[in-house]
Design a protein around this motif. Structure first.
Motif, PDB file in Angstrom:
ATOM      1  N   TYR A  84       3.775 -32.351  15.030  1.00 36.21           N
ATOM      2  CA  TYR A  84       3.704 -32.073  16.467  1.00 36.21           C
ATOM      3  C   TYR A  84       4.808 -32.793  17.231  1.00 36.21           C
ATOM      4  N   TYR A  85       5.244 -32.137  18.286  1.00 36.54           N
ATOM      5  CA  TYR A  85       6.216 -32.718  19.220  1.00 36.54           C
ATOM      6  C   TYR A  85       5.493 -32.953  20.541  1.00 36.54           C
ATOM      7  N   LYS A  86       5.390 -34.215  20.927  1.00 41.90           N
ATOM      8  CA  LYS A  86       4.705 -34.582  22.171  1.00 41.90           C
ATOM      9  C   LYS A  86       5.414 -35.765  22.822  1.00 41.90           C
ATOM     10  N   ASN A  87       5.334 -35.831  24.148  1.00 41.73           N
ATOM     11  CA  ASN A  87       5.906 -36.954  24.899  1.00 41.73           C
ATOM     12  C   ASN A  87       7.387 -37.182  24.563  1.00 41.73           C
ATOM     13  N   GLY A  88       8.097 -36.062  24.322  1.00 41.25           N
ATOM     14  CA  GLY A  88       9.527 -36.142  24.099  1.00 41.25           C
ATOM     15  C   GLY A  88       9.956 -36.613  22.733  1.00 41.25           C
ATOM     16  N   GLN A  89       9.030 -36.664  21.768  1.00 39.54           N
ATOM     17  CA  GLN A  89       9.414 -37.106  20.429  1.00 39.54           C
ATOM     18  C   GLN A  89       8.539 -36.467  19.356  1.00 39.54           C
ATOM     19  N   TRP A  90       9.070 -36.472  18.139  1.00 40.61           N
ATOM     20  CA  TRP A  90       8.340 -35.918  17.013  1.00 40.61           C
ATOM     21  C   TRP A  90       7.415 -36.967  16.405  1.00 40.61           C
ATOM     22  N   GLU A  91       6.201 -36.530  16.094  1.00 36.44           N
ATOM     23  CA  GLU A  91       5.255 -37.386  15.393  1.00 36.44           C
ATOM     24  C   GLU A  91       5.474 -37.255  13.887  1.00 36.44           C
ATOM     25  N   ALA A  92       4.857 -38.130  13.114  1.00 36.13           N
ATOM     26  CA  ALA A  92       4.993 -38.070  11.664  1.00 36.13           C
ATOM     27  C   ALA A  92       4.310 -36.812  11.123  1.00 36.13           C
ATOM     28  N   PRO A  93       4.968 -36.097  10.212  1.00 36.69           N
ATOM     29  CA  PRO A  93       4.349 -34.903   9.631  1.00 36.69           C
ATOM     30  C   PRO A  93       3.275 -35.271   8.614  1.00 36.69           C
ATOM     31  N   SER A  94       2.427 -34.311   8.331  1.00 35.43           N
ATOM     32  CA  SER A  94       1.422 -34.491   7.286  1.00 35.43           C
ATOM     33  C   SER A  94       1.304 -33.196   6.490  1.00 35.43           C
ATOM     34  N   ILE A  95       0.866 -33.326   5.257  1.00 33.09           N
ATOM     35  CA  ILE A  95       0.627 -32.172   4.383  1.00 33.09           C
ATOM     36  C   ILE A  95      -0.878 -32.085   4.173  1.00 33.09           C
ATOM     37  N   VAL A  96      -1.446 -30.950   4.530  1.00 33.12           N
ATOM     38  CA  VAL A  96      -2.901 -30.769   4.521  1.00 33.12           C
ATOM     39  C   VAL A  96      -3.233 -29.436   3.857  1.00 33.12           C
ATOM     40  N   ILE A 109       4.664 -39.526   5.581  1.00 36.77           N
ATOM     41  CA  ILE A 109       3.936 -38.279   5.327  1.00 36.77           C
ATOM     42  C   ILE A 109       2.618 -38.575   4.605  1.00 36.77           C
ATOM     43  N   MET A 110       1.539 -38.165   5.239  1.00 35.97           N
ATOM     44  CA  MET A 110       0.225 -38.260   4.612  1.00 35.97           C
ATOM     45  C   MET A 110      -0.039 -36.951   3.871  1.00 35.97           C
ATOM     46  N   VAL A 111      -0.550 -37.049   2.653  1.00 29.66           N
ATOM     47  CA  VAL A 111      -0.875 -35.859   1.864  1.00 29.66           C
ATOM     48  C   VAL A 111      -2.380 -35.822   1.630  1.00 29.66           C
ATOM     49  N   GLN A 112      -3.001 -34.779   2.145  1.00 35.32           N
ATOM     50  CA  GLN A 112      -4.430 -34.548   1.910  1.00 35.32           C
ATOM     51  C   GLN A 112      -4.551 -33.313   1.020  1.00 35.32           C
ATOM     52  N   ARG A 113      -4.931 -33.510  -0.211  1.00 40.82           N
ATOM     53  CA  ARG A 113      -4.972 -32.391  -1.160  1.00 40.82           C
ATOM     54  C   ARG A 113      -6.272 -31.602  -1.039  1.00 40.82           C
ATOM     55  N   THR A 114      -6.156 -30.309  -1.304  1.00 40.80           N
ATOM     56  CA  THR A 114      -7.324 -29.449  -1.262  1.00 40.80           C
ATOM     57  C   THR A 114      -8.316 -29.832  -2.355  1.00 40.80           C
ATOM     58  N   THR A 115      -9.577 -29.614  -2.090  1.00 40.50           N
ATOM     59  CA  THR A 115     -10.606 -29.897  -3.091  1.00 40.50           C
ATOM     60  C   THR A 115     -10.870 -28.694  -3.991  1.00 40.50           C
ATOM     61  N   LYS A 116     -10.340 -27.517  -3.582  1.00 41.52           N
ATOM     62  CA  LYS A 116     -10.538 -26.309  -4.388  1.00 41.52           C
ATOM     63  C   LYS A 116      -9.314 -25.413  -4.263  1.00 41.52           C
ATOM     64  N   SER A 117      -8.521 -25.386  -5.308  1.00 39.13           N
ATOM     65  CA  SER A 117      -7.308 -24.574  -5.297  1.00 39.13           C
ATOM     66  C   SER A 117      -7.629 -23.084  -5.377  1.00 39.13           C
ATOM     67  N   ARG A 118      -6.818 -22.275  -4.684  1.00 42.05           N
ATOM     68  CA  ARG A 118      -6.954 -20.816  -4.750  1.00 42.05           C
ATOM     69  C   ARG A 118      -6.042 -20.215  -5.823  1.00 42.05           C
TER      70      ARG A 118
END
Length: 354
Positions: free
Chosen positions: A39-51, A7-16
């Motif tokens: 995303y689910y593509k080509n019959g398999q799940w890709e790695a999730p990310s938090i953005v 899991i890749m985590v990309q944090r916001t630069t400005k919190s609400r």
């Protein structure tokens, strides 16, 4: 290697977060800073990310927009007095989402993505958890067919997203409901037991007509004969008749509510007699005529327990007596909340703490 290890985590630069009035949360008014996407593509799940939470780009040919392959869930997380977080009955919600996805011919989300991904998402947005009484962090997982192809088909590509938002009470006042006998929410053999988007869109019109007549929601009846109570709006319906807690049995036209299941389990713990059985509209009418019905309420994740004040049946408004802390609904609600807050033993293993 598990998908959630990546899991890749990309944090916001400005919190609400500074924009939130935690004393006036309402329901659905605020969305936390981040979301998990996978995303689910080509019959398999890709790695999730938090953005950072934000818009996504879709083709006008996206299959979900045309043919309705879209499923969602709803659950809550709570901040405990000791600072820990309790994600309540996450496994039960996950299992229900799998059933909904299966009914809509959609691939199941791996448990590690749903549970561990959700835990990490809440960790990132931990400061969004309310501390006010009655507050919670509502979680909305949603999955839809993302493939861009306008021919009628089961999609081969899907997008799964989870986002959260702080919420307060769903209903401020006891409800006025109308028993609906002209329109139907779901038919036997249909998708009523799946938490899919179309079930809600199709319910808007009769609900709107009920609101125009002065009611908050409808109580749905069976689609075949309109003789039996099914559920109320977005909640399961429960009644106390002759001292017995009664609710319609789940079926392929009724959503199996997680809160409903919890309350019935707690009724056993508290020695409250209960029955899951068909409830005829005429039975409700007779119960009102003979003062045999003492309580009516809706049960759902959003509202937890929503007291009903009035039920309109065949042109007549029937009024429920006033409730108090000793009412069945509040005894059950208070026990449920005590377990969620870890103030009472969680002997059913419902809490997921971190």
């Amino acid at each position: 290697m598990e998908l959630t290890d990546e899991i890749m985590v990309q944090r916001t630069t400005k919190s609400r977060l500074p924009e939130v009035d935690f004393n006036k949360l309402g329901f659905g008014n605020y969305i936390s800073d981040h979301m998990l996407i996978c995303y689910y593509k080509n019959g398999q799940w890709e790695a999730p990310s938090i953005v950072p939470f934000g818009d996504i780009s879709l083709s006008p040919a996206t299959l979900a927009l045309h043919y309705g392959q879209s499923v969602f869930e709803g659950l809550k997380a709570f901040r405990l007095d000791d600072g820990r977080v309790n994600l309540f009955r996450v496994q039960k919600h996950y299992e229900r989402m799998l059933r909904s996805l299966s009914r809509m011919c959609m691939p199941g989300v791996p448990e590690e993505i749903f549970v561990e991904g959700l835990r990490r998402l809440i960790e990132v947005d931990r400061d969004w958890l309310p501390t006010q009484p009655g507050g919670a962090l509502y979680v909305r997982p949603i999955m839809f067919a993302s493939e861009a192809k306008y021919g009628v088909k089961i999609a081969d590509e899907y997008c799964f997203i989870m986002f959260t938002g702080p919420v307060g009470s769903y209903f401020a006042n006891p409800l006025r409901l109308k028993v609906e006998t002209d329109f139907a929410r779901a038919a036997k053999g249909g998708t009523g037991s799946a938490k899919c988007a179309g079930n809600y869109g199709g319910a808007f019109y009769p609900t709107q007509k009920a609101k125009e007549a002065g009611y908050d929601q409808v109580i749905w009846t069976d689609a075949r004969e309109n003789k039996y109570i099914e559920e109320s709006g977005m909640m399961n319906a429960m009644f106390v008749i002759d001292g017995v807690l009664v609710t319609p049995p789940t079926s392929d036209s009724i959503l199996a509510g997680v809160t409903r299941d919890s309350l019935l389990t707690l009724a056993d713990d508290l020695g409250i007699p209960h029955e899951a059985r068909p409830i005829a509209v005429t039975e409700l009418e007779n119960a009102f005529r003979h003062n045999a019905i003492s309580e009516a309420f809706g049960a759902g994740t959003a509202a937890v327990v929503a007291p009903i004040a009035t039920i309109h049946i065949n042109g007549i408004d029937h009024h429920l007596p006033a409730t108090n802390d000793n009412s069945v609904m509040f005894r059950l609600k208070n026990r449920l909340e005590a377990i969620r807050k870890c103030q009472e033993e969680d002997k059913h293993g419902w809490n997921f703490l971190f």
